[in-house]
Design an enzyme around this catalytic site. Structure first.
Site, PDB file in Angstrom:
ATOM      1  N   GLY A 173       9.602 -12.945  -0.318  1.00 51.14           N
ATOM      2  CA  GLY A 173       8.275 -12.341  -0.427  1.00 51.14           C
ATOM      3  C   GLY A 173       8.365 -10.842  -0.245  1.00 51.14           C
ATOM      4  O   GLY A 173       8.418 -10.061  -1.198  1.00 51.14           O
ATOM      5  N   TYR A 180       2.050  -8.043   2.481  1.00 50.69           N
ATOM      6  CA  TYR A 180       1.192  -8.288   3.643  1.00 50.69           C
ATOM      7  C   TYR A 180       0.247  -7.101   3.879  1.00 50.69           C
ATOM      8  O   TYR A 180      -0.029  -6.730   5.013  1.00 50.69           O
ATOM      9  CB  TYR A 180       2.049  -8.622   4.884  1.00 50.69           C
ATOM     10  CG  TYR A 180       3.004  -9.764   4.604  1.00 50.69           C
ATOM     11  CD1 TYR A 180       2.521 -11.054   4.470  1.00 50.69           C
ATOM     12  CD2 TYR A 180       4.365  -9.538   4.393  1.00 50.69           C
ATOM     13  CE1 TYR A 180       3.382 -12.100   4.158  1.00 50.69           C
ATOM     14  CE2 TYR A 180       5.232 -10.583   4.079  1.00 50.69           C
ATOM     15  CZ  TYR A 180       4.737 -11.862   3.967  1.00 50.69           C
ATOM     16  OH  TYR A 180       5.578 -12.888   3.652  1.00 50.69           O
ATOM     17  N   CYS A 210     -14.324   0.589  14.530  1.00 52.18           N
ATOM     18  CA  CYS A 210     -14.640   0.776  15.942  1.00 52.18           C
ATOM     19  C   CYS A 210     -13.808  -0.141  16.829  1.00 52.18           C
ATOM     20  O   CYS A 210     -14.319  -1.073  17.462  1.00 52.18           O
ATOM     21  CB  CYS A 210     -16.135   0.569  16.155  1.00 52.18           C
ATOM     22  SG  CYS A 210     -17.050   1.816  15.250  1.00 52.18           S
ATOM     23  N   GLU A 211     -12.504   0.086  16.823  1.00 52.40           N
ATOM     24  CA  GLU A 211     -11.539  -0.593  17.688  1.00 52.40           C
ATOM     25  C   GLU A 211     -10.425   0.398  17.963  1.00 52.40           C
ATOM     26  O   GLU A 211      -9.952   1.057  17.025  1.00 52.40           O
ATOM     27  CB  GLU A 211     -10.880  -1.788  16.962  1.00 52.40           C
ATOM     28  CG  GLU A 211     -11.831  -2.847  16.512  1.00 52.40           C
ATOM     29  CD  GLU A 211     -11.518  -4.204  17.106  1.00 52.40           C
ATOM     30  OE1 GLU A 211     -10.625  -4.296  17.976  1.00 52.40           O
ATOM     31  OE2 GLU A 211     -12.187  -5.148  16.696  1.00 52.40           O
ATOM     32  N   ARG A 258      -1.281  -4.647   9.419  1.00 51.70           N
ATOM     33  CA  ARG A 258       0.017  -4.829  10.079  1.00 51.70           C
ATOM     34  C   ARG A 258       0.203  -4.009  11.360  1.00 51.70           C
ATOM     35  O   ARG A 258       0.727  -4.533  12.340  1.00 51.70           O
ATOM     36  CB  ARG A 258       1.164  -4.583   9.091  1.00 51.70           C
ATOM     37  CG  ARG A 258       1.148  -5.564   7.901  1.00 51.70           C
ATOM     38  CD  ARG A 258       2.387  -5.453   7.025  1.00 51.70           C
ATOM     39  NE  ARG A 258       3.560  -5.864   7.741  1.00 51.70           N
ATOM     40  CZ  ARG A 258       4.417  -5.055   8.310  1.00 51.70           C
ATOM     41  NH1 ARG A 258       4.291  -3.757   8.185  1.00 51.70           N
ATOM     42  NH2 ARG A 258       5.428  -5.528   8.995  1.00 51.70           N
ATOM     43  N   GLY A 262      12.507 -14.297   3.951  1.00 46.88           N
ATOM     44  CA  GLY A 262      12.679 -13.621   5.221  1.00 46.88           C
ATOM     45  C   GLY A 262      13.430 -12.311   5.211  1.00 46.88           C
ATOM     46  O   GLY A 262      13.416 -11.590   6.219  1.00 46.88           O
TER      47      GLY A 262
HETATM   48  C1  LIG Z   1       6.094 -16.330   4.590  1.00 48.83           C
HETATM   49  C2  LIG Z   1       7.048 -17.300   3.989  1.00 48.83           C
HETATM   50  C3  LIG Z   1       8.022 -16.864   3.092  1.00 48.83           C
HETATM   51  C4  LIG Z   1       8.224 -15.413   2.721  1.00 48.83           C
HETATM   52  O1  LIG Z   1       8.645 -14.640   3.781  1.00 48.83           O
HETATM   53  P1  LIG Z   1       9.147 -13.140   3.510  1.00 48.83           P
HETATM   54  O2  LIG Z   1       9.566 -12.675   4.839  1.00 48.83           O
HETATM   55  O3  LIG Z   1       7.994 -12.382   2.977  1.00 48.83           O
HETATM   56  O4  LIG Z   1      10.278 -13.210   2.546  1.00 48.83           O
HETATM   57  C5  LIG Z   1       8.847 -17.816   2.521  1.00 48.83           C
HETATM   58  N1  LIG Z   1       8.722 -19.121   2.811  1.00 48.83           N
HETATM   59  C6  LIG Z   1       7.791 -19.585   3.665  1.00 48.83           C
HETATM   60  C7  LIG Z   1       7.704 -21.032   3.935  1.00 48.83           C
HETATM   61  C8  LIG Z   1       6.923 -18.689   4.278  1.00 48.83           C
HETATM   62  O5  LIG Z   1       6.013 -19.134   5.152  1.00 48.83           O
END
Ligand SMILES: *Cc1c(COP(=O)(O)O)cnc(C)c1O
Length: 418
Positions: free
Chosen positions: A277, A372, A343-344, A314, A240
Site C-alpha cells: 500500500g 493514508y 480547535c484541538e 497521521r 508493510g
Molecule cells: C493495511 C494493510 C496492508 C497494506 O499495508 P502497507 O503498510 O500500506 O503496505 C496490506 N495488507 C493488509 C491485510 C492490511 O491491513
C-alpha cells in the site's frame, strides 16, 4: 527521480506548477503524480523478478481514489480490499474480480455474500467461524470461495503500536500454534477452496528483519500443512514496506525486499501474493496548503495553515512526521510550529521545526501524503472534505471534488416531531 521538484524556483508536480493547481482548485488539496505511482509500481514488481509466480494486490486502503486505482490497474495490479466499499471501488476502477483479495478482521455476512457473488479472487479468513460462514454462504450460492487462512506469526514488526498487526495480542489472524488444526477443520468444507495462508505483520516497516522472521515461520508452517496432507498453492505475504518520511529514514529498497523474498521462499512452490500500500502511493502525493497566519508563540511562532488534522490525520494519530516545504522557497529558514485551524491542540503538524520562511498567503506542501492521507479525511469542525488532483506530465484533473460543508449539512435533518 522526484516528481515534486523545484523548477525555476517553484515546486511543480511533474510539469504542472503547484501554484496553478492552488489558483484553479483552491487549497487545501491533495496532489498525486501519476508517473510517481507508475514508477513505484514498477520498482516493486521488478524487485520481485526472482521470486517466481507473483500476484500483486495493491492495498487500496492506503489511497482508494479511483483514478489512482485506474493507474495501478493499468500497471497490472489487483487490489487488496477490506470492506464492501473498497470492493466496489476496485471493481469500478476496472480491476478484474479475480484479482481482488478480500482482507479484514470484521467482514460482515453481507460483505462476504457480495464478494462471493462477484466471484472475487480470494478471501483472507481471519478466524475459524468466518471460514465456516464463508463456506455456508458460498455453498448457498452454488459457488466455491477461494480462501487462505490468515495466521498471526507473533513477530514484533518494530513499528508504531497502532500499525503493528502481527503480534499475538493484536486482533488479526489466528494464533500460529492453533492454525494447523483450524486449517484442518476448514479445509474439507463444502463451498470453500482453502488453498493457502496469509500474513501481514504491520505497516511502515523500515527493517527487513521482522518480515524475514515472519516469512520463515510461514514457510515452516506451509511444510507442516503439507505434511498433514493439505495442498498449498498460495501464500499471501501481505504489505508493510515503509517509505521515507524524513531525512534519515532508510526504508528497504524494493530490490532488496525482493531478493530477501526470493531467498526465503525459493523452495515453497506456491504463487506468492503481496499487498503493498504505502510503498506504492506514499511518496506519490503531497498535501498542498496555504498559510493563513503566522502567529507569535511563546517559543516559536505558529504557522497556521489551511490544512488541518481532518485533512491529514497521521500527525495527530501516530505522531507522524511530514516534511513541510514552501512552494516558492526564498532560501531562508525559520523555526516554527505548524498547525491547522481545528480547535484541538492535536491539530499540530510539527513543533519547533526548521522550515522555509513563510508568511501569510504563501503556499506550502506536506510531503509523503499519498498514503493514508485523503482517505482518512473527515469533515470535523464542519470543514469541507478535501479534494484530490492527479497530475500526468503537463496535464492535471480534479479526481475528487471538494465536498462543501453545505452538502454535508443537506444530508442532515431535524425530525418534525421535535
Ligand atoms: C493495511 C494493510 C496492508 C497494506 O499495508 P502497507 O503498510 O500500506 O503496505 C496490506 N495488507 C493488509 C491485510 C492490511 O491491513
Amino acid at each position: 527521480m522526484d516528481h515534486f521538484a523545484l523548477v525555476d524556483g517553484e515546486l511543480h508536480c511533474e510539469a504542472v506548477p503547484l501554484s496553478r493547481i492552488a489558483a484553479e482548485v483552491g487549497t487545501p488539496v491533495y496532489v498525486y503524480s501519476a508517473n510517481a505511482l507508475r514508477t513505484q509500481a514498477r520498482r516493486f514488481r521488478d524487485g520481485l523478478k526472482g521470486a517466481g509466480r507473483v500476484h500483486l494486490a495493491y492495498a487500496i486502503k492506503a489511497n482508494p481514489n479511483i483514478a489512482v486505482l485506474n493507474v495501478l490497474a493499468r500497471e497490472g495490479y489487483g487490489a487488496d480490499v477490506v470492506s464492501g466499499g473498497e470492493m466496489a471501488r476496485a471493481l469500478a476502477a476496472g480491476m478484474p474480480a479475480a484479482d481482488i483479495v478480500f482482507s479484514g478482521v470484521g467482514k460482515t455476512r453481507a460483505e462476504l455474500s457480495r464478494g462471493i457473488g462477484a466471484e472475487i479472487g480470494q478471501f483472507n479468513i481471519e478466524l475459524e467461524e468466518e471460514g465456516v460462514v464463508l463456506a455456508q454462504l458460498a455453498a448457498a450460492q452454488g459457488k466455491t470461495a477461494r480462501a487462505v487462512l490468515r495466521v498471526n506469526p507473533d513477530v514484533d514488526a518494530g513499528t508504531h503500536a497502532k500499525i503493528s498487526t502481527g503480534k499475538s495480542e493484536n486482533k488479526f489472524g489466528v494464533p500460529i500454534a492453533e492454525a494447523a488444526d483450524i486449517f484442518g477443520r476448514l479445509a474439507g468444507l463444502n463451498g470453500l477452496n482453502l488453498r493457502g495462508v496469509a500474513i501481514h505483520i504491520g505497516s511502515q516497516l523500515l527493517d527487513l528483519g521482522p518480515l524475514e522472521a515472519a516469512y520463515s515461520r510461514i514457510g515452516a508452517f506451509v511444510s507442516e500443512l503439507r505434511a498433514r496432507g493439505h495442498t498449498i498453492t498460495h501464500v499471501d505475504l501481505g504489505g508493510g514496506l515503509g517509505v521515507n518520511y524524513k531525512a534519515g529514514d532508510v526504508p528497504p529498497d524494493p530490490a532488496d525486499f525482493g531478493a530477501m523474498v526470493a531467498r526465503v521462499t525459493k523452495d515453497w512452490d506456491v504463487t506468492l501474493m503481496f499487498e503493498p500500500g504505502r510503498v506504492i502511493t506514499g511518496n506519490a502525493g503531497v498535501l498542498l496548503t496555504e498559510v493563513i497566519w503566522v502567529k507569535p508563540g511563546v517559543t516559536s511562532p505558529y504557522v497556521i495553515v489551511d490544512a488541518a488534522m481532518n485533512d491529514l490525520a497521521r500527525p495527530a494519530l501516530y505522531d507522524a512526521w511530514h516534511d513541510f516545504e514552501a512552494v516558492r522557497p526564498s532560501g531562508e529558514c525559520m523555526v516554527a510550529n505548524i498547525a491547522g485551524p481545528v480547535c484541538e491542540t492535536g491539530d499540530t503538524f510539527a513543533r519547533d521545526r526548521e522550515i522555509d520562511v513563510v508568511k501569510s498567503g504563501d503556499l506550502a506542501i506536506f510531503r509523503t501524503a499519498g498514503a493514508y492521507g485523503a482517505t482518512m479525511a473527515s469533515t470535523y469542525n464542519s470543514r469541507p472534505l478535501v479534494p484530490e488532483v492527479l497530475v500526468d506530465g503537463d496535464r492535471y484533473a480534479v479526481v475528487a471534488d471538494r465536498i462543501a460543508a453545505e452538502t454535508i449539512l443537506a444530508a442532515e435533518r431535524v425530525p418534525d416531531w421535535l
